[in-house]
Design an enzyme around this catalytic site. Sequence first.
Site, PDB file in Angstrom:
ATOM      1  N   SER A 194      -9.937  -0.528   7.391  1.00 31.61           N
ATOM      2  CA  SER A 194      -9.266  -0.308   6.108  1.00 31.61           C
ATOM      3  C   SER A 194      -8.560  -1.533   5.544  1.00 31.61           C
ATOM      4  CB  SER A 194      -8.271   0.844   6.226  1.00 31.61           C
ATOM      5  OG  SER A 194      -8.960   2.071   6.308  1.00 31.61           O
ATOM      6  N   SER A 219      -9.442   1.771   3.368  1.00 35.45           N
ATOM      7  CA  SER A 219      -8.612   2.520   2.436  1.00 35.45           C
ATOM      8  C   SER A 219      -7.615   1.660   1.662  1.00 35.45           C
ATOM      9  CB  SER A 219      -7.845   3.608   3.180  1.00 35.45           C
ATOM     10  OG  SER A 219      -6.949   3.050   4.147  1.00 35.45           O
ATOM     11  N   LYS A 242       0.845  -1.202   0.000  1.00 33.36           N
ATOM     12  CA  LYS A 242       0.000   0.000   0.000  1.00 33.36           C
ATOM     13  C   LYS A 242       0.880   1.251   0.000  1.00 33.36           C
ATOM     14  CE  LYS A 242      -3.895   1.943   2.671  1.00 33.36           C
ATOM     15  NZ  LYS A 242      -4.729   1.723   3.872  1.00 33.36           N
TER      16      LYS A 242
END
Length: 499
Positions: free
Chosen positions: A186, A162, A82
């Site tokens: 997330s 996210s 990420k």
Amino acid sequence: MKTATSLLALALVCSPLAANDEAAPPSPAAEAAKAHIDRIASLDDAGPMLNAVIVYNPGAPALAAEAERKGLPLAGRTVLVKDNIETYEWPTTAGSLALADNRTARDAPMIAKLREHGGVVLGKTNLSEWANIRSDDSTSGWSAVGGLTRNPHATDRNSCGSSSGSGAAVAAGFAWAAIGTETNGSITCPASINGVVGFKPSVGLVSRTHVVPISSTQDTAGPMTQTVFDAALLLGAIAGEDSADPATQTVPNRRADYTEGLAQFSLEGVRIGVMRKQVGRLADVEAVFETALADLGRAGAVLVDIEFDPNRDMYRDSYTVLKFELREEMAKYLQSLPGTGLPRTLTDLIAFNKAHADTEMRWFGQNVFEEADQEADREAYETARANAVRIAGEETLDKLLADHDVQFLVAPTRGPTWTTDLVHGDYSIGGIGLGSPAAIAGYPHLTVPMGAVETLPIGLSIIGGKWQDHAVLKAGAAYERARTAVLPAPSFKPWRPAD
């Protein structure tokens, strides 16, 4: 931003990372890495254009072959990271153009450990910009750097956030695994909605150093994979003590190998709390959940129905905590960056967004940033933090586990994904899941695919007590073996009703 991505990938072809790609001997790890790159090229950069991957290393097959030859534990398996976690190869942007030049040339400790274990950092994944903390009206999966991530099961529907790109990339077969981060939902939400395994560890199991922060109380990184075993394998490679992160120094039962015992663990006689009110009101979700409960029962688990209404003060106080810690932790992170001309405070980020409103704030604003920038009452923060952590941990999860004499709590993770709407922002069915108490208290939370509603994946949440990470993973692996539901394959097309 796909053009910039292609240019960066092209530059890497000429870098030392890729220099020995053609000379590397054939190996299963190298072949797997090549297959992952081919899928990214055909499904992320072209075709449905999932926009899950911001940048990747074409030299990954050579690195995979080298790690495999050395006999390292991960043996050259590819991992996407990420883009709020630092890796030395690329900028770490958190999806924001304000950090487009944030080239620190350093690895986060978890990434250094990953490499030491023979993992190959294949590239960076898109995310909800600033991990979805900039605005109440955001659209999950969108960032100014990476654009909109699409769900491989239904490209017109949301990938949640996210860790949007990490979840979508694993579902699409772009890597063996991905690393996501979670403050509240997330990892678990995008894992559930993209039909993959996601594990949010106890806070402190994995270092947060050199990760773009929100909350020192709640932030953690964790694995997103196709199987529970793979999640446990990756967790063992990235977890560890870090002198720069105090939360990692108080772990009582840290393990070197989280896969140990997974294959042998039995649910026979294990008492599991069934969170009935957290199933929500969608009959289709309830039906998928009932099938999972039947599978658990056949595996020998003792199911205990629990009726529970949360103390909503927990959410109010946690929000205060997030805003206060965002202002403080973001400033610490930004001021640690080695580059020049970068923002150094949350105030600077707010000013940048205003100056670049056409690209950064076309779809939604920054009301949470602006509120957080004014959240300076330390006494109120400390009171809110103590309340939130106590309610979520001692008064919710600990009490539920103890009062009902159960080892785990289960519920659907989320409902099915919703249609993406950049104009109006996210829309999802509320009242489903028990993820917030685990996030606020810092307890382990695993989601495992348990079926689908009209081809849209649904995950089963398994939550345990603080530091019971290994036990939760063992329970997840046992459920996975007992699961009878047929899981949907990604269509890479817009959603249509099941035949």
